[in-house]
Scaffold this motif. Structure first.
Motif, PDB file in Angstrom:
ATOM      1  N   ASN A 195       0.854  -1.187   0.000  1.00  0.00           N
ATOM      2  CA  ASN A 195       0.000   0.000   0.000  1.00  0.00           C
ATOM      3  C   ASN A 195       0.891   1.238   0.000  1.00  0.00           C
ATOM      4  N   SER A 196       0.362   2.396   0.354  1.00  0.00           N
ATOM      5  CA  SER A 196       1.172   3.620   0.328  1.00  0.00           C
ATOM      6  C   SER A 196       2.442   3.478   1.160  1.00  0.00           C
ATOM      7  N   SER A 197       2.283   3.114   2.423  1.00  0.00           N
ATOM      8  CA  SER A 197       3.453   2.981   3.292  1.00  0.00           C
ATOM      9  C   SER A 197       4.316   1.793   2.883  1.00  0.00           C
ATOM     10  N   GLY A 198       3.684   0.758   2.365  1.00  0.00           N
ATOM     11  CA  GLY A 198       4.423  -0.426   1.943  1.00  0.00           C
ATOM     12  C   GLY A 198       5.419  -0.144   0.836  1.00  0.00           C
ATOM     13  N   ILE A 199       5.105   0.814  -0.015  1.00  0.00           N
ATOM     14  CA  ILE A 199       6.023   1.194  -1.091  1.00  0.00           C
ATOM     15  C   ILE A 199       7.356   1.656  -0.508  1.00  0.00           C
ATOM     16  N   PHE A 200       7.310   2.288   0.669  1.00  0.00           N
ATOM     17  CA  PHE A 200       8.507   2.849   1.288  1.00  0.00           C
ATOM     18  C   PHE A 200       9.233   1.844   2.185  1.00  0.00           C
ATOM     19  N   ARG A 211      -0.369  -0.612  -4.608  1.00  0.00           N
ATOM     20  CA  ARG A 211      -1.718  -0.055  -4.484  1.00  0.00           C
ATOM     21  C   ARG A 211      -1.755   1.133  -3.523  1.00  0.00           C
ATOM     22  N   PRO A 212      -1.252   2.288  -3.917  1.00  0.00           N
ATOM     23  CA  PRO A 212      -1.319   3.442  -3.009  1.00  0.00           C
ATOM     24  C   PRO A 212      -2.719   4.048  -2.950  1.00  0.00           C
ATOM     25  N   GLY A 213      -3.028   4.583  -1.794  1.00  0.00           N
ATOM     26  CA  GLY A 213      -4.260   5.343  -1.610  1.00  0.00           C
ATOM     27  C   GLY A 213      -3.918   6.706  -1.041  1.00  0.00           C
ATOM     28  N   ILE A 214      -3.752   6.774   0.284  1.00  0.00           N
ATOM     29  CA  ILE A 214      -3.606   8.050   0.971  1.00  0.00           C
ATOM     30  C   ILE A 214      -2.440   8.882   0.449  1.00  0.00           C
ATOM     31  N   ALA A 215      -1.360   8.258   0.034  1.00  0.00           N
ATOM     32  CA  ALA A 215      -0.194   9.019  -0.434  1.00  0.00           C
ATOM     33  C   ALA A 215      -0.499   9.785  -1.715  1.00  0.00           C
ATOM     34  N   LEU A 216      -1.383   9.263  -2.538  1.00  0.00           N
ATOM     35  CA  LEU A 216      -1.778   9.984  -3.750  1.00  0.00           C
ATOM     36  C   LEU A 216      -2.402  11.327  -3.411  1.00  0.00           C
ATOM     37  N   TYR A 217      -3.055  11.386  -2.251  1.00  0.00           N
ATOM     38  CA  TYR A 217      -3.814  12.573  -1.865  1.00  0.00           C
ATOM     39  C   TYR A 217      -3.054  13.468  -0.890  1.00  0.00           C
ATOM     40  N   GLY A 218      -1.740  13.207  -0.765  1.00  0.00           N
ATOM     41  CA  GLY A 218      -0.896  14.067   0.047  1.00  0.00           C
ATOM     42  C   GLY A 218      -0.654  13.587   1.455  1.00  0.00           C
ATOM     43  N   GLY A 219      -1.267  12.447   1.839  1.00  0.00           N
ATOM     44  CA  GLY A 219      -1.030  11.896   3.160  1.00  0.00           C
ATOM     45  C   GLY A 219       0.400  11.388   3.294  1.00  0.00           C
ATOM     46  N   ASN A 220       0.917  11.410   4.497  1.00  0.00           N
ATOM     47  CA  ASN A 220       2.308  11.019   4.733  1.00  0.00           C
ATOM     48  C   ASN A 220       2.423   9.503   4.872  1.00  0.00           C
ATOM     49  N   PRO A 221       3.108   8.831   3.938  1.00  0.00           N
ATOM     50  CA  PRO A 221       3.247   7.379   4.018  1.00  0.00           C
ATOM     51  C   PRO A 221       4.318   6.919   4.993  1.00  0.00           C
ATOM     52  N   PRO A 223       5.038   8.127   8.559  1.00  0.00           N
ATOM     53  CA  PRO A 223       4.770   8.976   9.725  1.00  0.00           C
ATOM     54  C   PRO A 223       6.018   9.233  10.559  1.00  0.00           C
ATOM     55  N   ASN A 224       6.057  10.399  11.163  1.00  0.00           N
ATOM     56  CA  ASN A 224       7.173  10.857  11.994  1.00  0.00           C
ATOM     57  C   ASN A 224       8.427  11.170  11.181  1.00  0.00           C
ATOM     58  N   SER A 225       8.259  11.227   9.865  1.00  0.00           N
ATOM     59  CA  SER A 225       9.350  11.643   8.980  1.00  0.00           C
ATOM     60  C   SER A 225       8.807  12.717   8.040  1.00  0.00           C
ATOM     61  N   LEU A 226       9.714  13.407   7.363  1.00  0.00           N
ATOM     62  CA  LEU A 226       9.297  14.441   6.427  1.00  0.00           C
ATOM     63  C   LEU A 226       8.426  13.828   5.338  1.00  0.00           C
ATOM     64  N   ASN A 227       7.290  14.443   5.083  1.00  0.00           N
ATOM     65  CA  ASN A 227       6.352  13.916   4.093  1.00  0.00           C
ATOM     66  C   ASN A 227       6.927  14.077   2.681  1.00  0.00           C
ATOM     67  N   PRO A 228       7.132  12.975   1.954  1.00  0.00           N
ATOM     68  CA  PRO A 228       7.689  13.074   0.600  1.00  0.00           C
ATOM     69  C   PRO A 228       6.660  13.425  -0.471  1.00  0.00           C
ATOM     70  N   MET A 229       5.391  13.479  -0.087  1.00  0.00           N
ATOM     71  CA  MET A 229       4.339  13.717  -1.060  1.00  0.00           C
ATOM     72  C   MET A 229       4.002  15.208  -1.144  1.00  0.00           C
ATOM     73  N   LYS A 230       3.459  15.597  -2.295  1.00  0.00           N
ATOM     74  CA  LYS A 230       3.040  16.986  -2.471  1.00  0.00           C
ATOM     75  C   LYS A 230       1.678  17.218  -1.815  1.00  0.00           C
ATOM     76  N   ASN A 231       1.526  18.402  -1.246  1.00  0.00           N
ATOM     77  CA  ASN A 231       0.251  18.743  -0.610  1.00  0.00           C
ATOM     78  C   ASN A 231      -0.839  18.897  -1.665  1.00  0.00           C
ATOM     79  N   VAL A 232      -1.976  18.309  -1.417  1.00  0.00           N
ATOM     80  CA  VAL A 232      -3.086  18.298  -2.373  1.00  0.00           C
ATOM     81  C   VAL A 232      -4.225  19.207  -1.933  1.00  0.00           C
ATOM     82  N   VAL A 233      -4.463  19.293  -0.633  1.00  0.00           N
ATOM     83  CA  VAL A 233      -5.666  19.925  -0.104  1.00  0.00           C
ATOM     84  C   VAL A 233      -5.352  21.231   0.611  1.00  0.00           C
ATOM     85  N   GLU A 234      -6.174  22.228   0.352  1.00  0.00           N
ATOM     86  CA  GLU A 234      -6.134  23.485   1.095  1.00  0.00           C
ATOM     87  C   GLU A 234      -7.559  23.858   1.473  1.00  0.00           C
TER      88      GLU A 234
END
Length: 358
Positions: A195-200, A211-221, A223-234
């Motif tokens: 899944n999202s975290s599994g990729i890492f 099969r990513p989900g949350i990481a596509l939408y900017g969630g941090n795959p 946790p407790n590390s710098l988020n490598p994903m781009k922010n999607v929501v404002e």
């Protein structure tokens, strides 16, 4: 419901979703990316999100149930769509007629699909340790030995990580060993595990399709590390009212916060009906012109109040306040709410004025 005049706005950056797709594809070593778009693309609008992912190159989409699959089929007439919850009695013909692929999670679902639709594509979920959906590895061996697997048109074998967001958790390796056994038993079938975290977790977890989900939408795959994903929501809200406090006063239901004399507060049109959790009262913050200001008092159904005393710039009714974005990170709200980013995004209500940008 058509929303034209809401005082709160949800901005969704579609380009960032596409960029996240490519970030994940690179991290997965070029493996195929199957996008998880269940729960209305994690609350962000599947009718807008799915075409962007298809344009980026995604060929396979996962949803939770048949209703979501039928909705997505209207949006993507020719893409492969798979239902994670599988098929139940009475649904088979709708899967078949709409070229929707069931993920078969039990012996009962395997038998149900085999009786009538065995030539139609299907997937099999082997449970590697989640103990939620899927057939255990010993039952999978029975399926193989009984000849049932040969009678099905299986396109993919999948399993699901239970602790992928905890890199050092030994459960990950335990599950990986089971999935490796699946690969040994049926070497000609493609496998999807990460899944999202599994990729890492590394290339050992990638197999054929991720099969990513949350990481596509900017969630941090991670946790407790710098988020490598781009922010999607404002999320922003416009000030409804500004009030100067002339004497010590309380604010909001329950009078849970005392305002000092000389304080200035602003009321914003957003509340727990919009997915702004009640727990944020007296502990979260918003931002004005890049400067953080505290949320004071309880979160109401439709309103919150913020203390803007520290803002020296001129502030007027109608000015925009950042609820979530560059200065109020998703990770920060997740920590304050003691929850996960999945819950924050999928809780976003229907009363926002939604703006999709590229």
């Amino acid at each position: 419901m058509s929303v034209l005049y809401s005082g709160s706005t949800l901005k969704i950056n579609l380009k960032a979703i596409a960029d996240n797709y490519f970030i994940l594809k690179a991290k997965a070593g070029g493996r195929e990316i199957a996008a998880v778009v269940k729960a209305n693309a994690y609350g962000l609008g599947v009718e807008k999100v799915a075409p962007v992912l298809k344009e980026a190159g995604c060929k396979l989409f996962f949803v939770a149930n048949l209703d979501e699959a039928l909705e997505l089929r209207e949006i993507l007439p020719s893409s492969d769509i798979a239902v994670l919850n599988g098929v139940i009695k009475g649904q088979g013909k709708f899967f078949a007629e709409n070229n929707i692929i069931p993920v078969l999670n039990s012996m009962e679902q395997i038998d149900l699909w085999s009786k009538t639709f065995n030539q139609k594509p299907s997937m099999i979920h082997v449970d590697s340790g989640m103990n939620r959906l899927g057939i255990p590895i010993d039952e999978y061996e029975k399926v193989i030995n009984s000849g049932k697997l040969e009678k099905l048109n299986v396109k993919l074998i999948l399993s699901h990580l239970a602790c992928a967001d905890e890199k050092k958790n030994t459960k990950n390796v335990e599950q990986l060993n089971i999935v490796r056994k699946v690969a040994e038993l049926t070497p000609n079938f493609k496998i999807s595990f990460a899944n999202s975290s599994g990729i890492f977790l590394g290339k050992d977890y990638h197999f054929d399709i991720v099969r990513p989900g949350i990481a596509l939408y900017g969630g941090n795959p991670i946790p407790n590390s710098l988020n490598p994903m781009k922010n999607v929501v404002e999320i922003t809200a416009n000030i409804l009212q500004i009030r100067n406090i002339d004497s010590e006063e309380t604010v909001g239901y329950g009078a849970t916060y005392i305002l000092d004399k000389g304080s200035k507060i602003a009321t914003l049109p957003i509340g727990y009906a919009d997915g702004y959790f009640r727990v944020f009262g007296n502990r979260s913050y918003c931002a004005i012109n890049g400067k953080k200001v505290p949320v004071v008092g309880r979160v109401s159904m439709d309103l919150i109040t913020i203390d803007i005393t520290s803002i020296k710039d001129e502030i007027n009714i109608g000015d925009e306040v950042e609820i979530l974005g560059a200065n109020v990170k998703l990770d920060e709200l997740v920590e304050l709410a003691e929850t996960i980013d999945y819950e924050v995004l999928t809780s976003l209500g229907s009363r926002y004025r939604r703006i999709y940008t590229n």
